[in-house]
Design a protein around this motif. Sequence first.
Motif, short mmCIF file in Angstrom:
data_model
loop_
_atom_site.label_atom_id
_atom_site.label_comp_id
_atom_site.label_asym_id
_atom_site.label_seq_id
_atom_site.Cartn_x
_atom_site.Cartn_y
_atom_site.Cartn_z
N GLY A 164 0.82 -1.20 0.00
CA GLY A 164 0.00 0.00 0.00
C GLY A 164 0.86 1.25 0.00
N VAL A 165 0.22 2.38 -0.24
CA VAL A 165 0.88 3.68 -0.14
C VAL A 165 0.58 4.20 1.25
CG1 VAL A 165 0.97 6.03 -1.05
CG2 VAL A 165 0.66 4.10 -2.62
N TYR A 166 1.63 4.42 2.06
CA TYR A 166 1.44 4.87 3.43
C TYR A 166 0.47 6.05 3.45
CZ TYR A 166 2.28 6.53 8.10
OH TYR A 166 2.09 6.92 9.39
N PRO A 167 -0.54 6.04 4.32
CA PRO A 167 -0.71 5.28 5.55
C PRO A 167 -1.38 3.91 5.40
CG PRO A 167 -2.40 6.95 5.45
CD PRO A 167 -1.53 7.12 4.22
N GLU A 168 -1.59 3.46 4.16
CA GLU A 168 -2.07 2.10 3.97
C GLU A 168 -0.98 1.13 4.43
OE1 GLU A 168 -3.16 1.55 -0.13
OE2 GLU A 168 -4.29 3.42 -0.16
N TYR A 169 -1.34 -0.14 4.55
CA TYR A 169 -0.41 -1.16 5.02
C TYR A 169 0.75 -1.34 4.05
CZ TYR A 169 1.50 -5.67 6.35
OH TYR A 169 2.35 -6.69 6.72
N VAL A 170 1.96 -1.33 4.60
CA VAL A 170 3.18 -1.55 3.82
C VAL A 170 3.89 -2.77 4.42
CG1 VAL A 170 5.39 -0.59 3.07
CG2 VAL A 170 3.40 0.91 3.30
N PRO A 171 3.85 -3.91 3.73
CA PRO A 171 4.50 -5.12 4.28
C PRO A 171 6.03 -5.01 4.24
CG PRO A 171 3.71 -5.56 2.07
CD PRO A 171 3.25 -4.16 2.43
N LEU A 172 6.67 -5.86 5.00
CA LEU A 172 8.12 -5.88 5.09
C LEU A 172 8.67 -6.75 3.95
CD1 LEU A 172 8.45 -6.38 8.95
CD2 LEU A 172 8.26 -4.25 7.66
N VAL A 173 8.77 -6.17 2.77
CA VAL A 173 9.18 -6.92 1.58
C VAL A 173 10.36 -6.23 0.86
CG1 VAL A 173 6.96 -8.07 1.18
CG2 VAL A 173 7.35 -5.78 0.24
N CYS A 174 11.26 -5.64 1.63
CA CYS A 174 12.38 -4.94 1.00
C CYS A 174 13.30 -5.90 0.25
CB CYS A 174 13.16 -4.11 2.00
SG CYS A 174 14.07 -5.06 3.25
N ASN A 175 13.54 -7.10 0.79
CA ASN A 175 14.39 -8.08 0.10
C ASN A 175 13.78 -8.46 -1.24
OD1 ASN A 175 16.51 -8.42 1.99
ND2 ASN A 175 15.21 -9.76 3.22
N GLU A 176 12.48 -8.74 -1.22
CA GLU A 176 11.79 -9.13 -2.44
C GLU A 176 11.82 -8.02 -3.49
OE1 GLU A 176 10.09 -11.51 0.98
OE2 GLU A 176 10.74 -9.46 0.66
N CYS A 177 11.55 -6.79 -3.07
CA CYS A 177 11.56 -5.66 -4.01
C CYS A 177 12.95 -5.45 -4.60
CB CYS A 177 11.07 -4.39 -3.32
SG CYS A 177 9.31 -4.41 -2.94
N ASP A 178 13.96 -5.51 -3.75
CA ASP A 178 15.32 -5.31 -4.25
C ASP A 178 15.71 -6.43 -5.22
OD1 ASP A 178 17.95 -4.04 -4.33
OD2 ASP A 178 18.62 -5.77 -3.18
N SER A 179 15.35 -7.65 -4.92
CA SER A 179 15.64 -8.77 -5.83
C SER A 179 14.94 -8.58 -7.17
CB SER A 179 15.21 -10.10 -5.20
OG SER A 179 15.99 -10.37 -4.07
N GLU A 180 13.69 -8.14 -7.13
CA GLU A 180 12.95 -7.89 -8.37
C GLU A 180 13.59 -6.76 -9.17
OE1 GLU A 180 10.58 -9.70 -9.64
OE2 GLU A 180 10.05 -10.93 -7.92
N ASN A 181 14.11 -5.74 -8.47
CA ASN A 181 14.77 -4.64 -9.16
C ASN A 181 16.07 -5.10 -9.81
OD1 ASN A 181 12.79 -2.72 -8.67
ND2 ASN A 181 13.68 -2.14 -6.71
N LEU A 182 16.78 -6.01 -9.16
CA LEU A 182 17.99 -6.56 -9.77
C LEU A 182 17.62 -7.33 -11.04
CD1 LEU A 182 20.97 -7.27 -9.92
CD2 LEU A 182 20.54 -9.13 -8.30
N LYS A 183 16.59 -8.16 -10.98
CA LYS A 183 16.13 -8.89 -12.17
C LYS A 183 15.72 -7.91 -13.28
CE LYS A 183 14.12 -12.52 -9.41
NZ LYS A 183 12.85 -13.15 -9.02
#
Length: 194
Positions: free
Chosen positions: A24-43
């Motif tokens: 979500g866009v804060y203040p909506e729920y933002v899950p703890l997915v920094c590893n996943e996002c960074d991995s997707e950005n590398l791909k």
Amino acid sequence: MARESGESAVKKQVALLRKGYDIGVYPEYVPLVCNECDSENLKFSVVNETGYEQISLTRLGIPEPFHRASILGFNSPNGPEWFIVDPSYGQFFENVMFRNYMKNNYPDFSDRLLKQGYVRCTMDNVRSYFDGFIYSKAFCKKIDSDKVYDKVGDLLVGSGIIHPEEFDEAMRRRELMEMSSGNSKTGKPNSRKK
């Protein structure tokens, strides 16, 4: 068909990340997915042949909180364009100390990164991003800002994302601001190691 701009590509990538990981866009729920996002950005970077660097707070001298983000770079007619990509940044605004520090000191930056999930990688934005983790004292009470910025400089200057003169000037301004607020450790402006 003309190749899309770097910003347009980043905007689409952030939209895909938000949809795929239900961010979500804060203040909506933002899950703890920094590893996943960074991995997707590398791909994304490999598939699209763009520039990529990882922001790892731990590697840069900020022990808490654990967080990863990405810097993506694109060729443009005016030279390289670089973006800090962090769609999970809103998670830190759940912490009152962090949120208050950022809203009081960097409101425009905070609003842009929270809303867009990315910002241009300029020295002003780099300082805004890292100062929140260093100076808010929300997650770690004592961080050596000089060591952090030395490592940030190694990352950004060493990768050609920021020109050395631009980085040095920003660090001189930072040191002068710290001196005027009484937070300076050395009492003299800092410059990059040669």
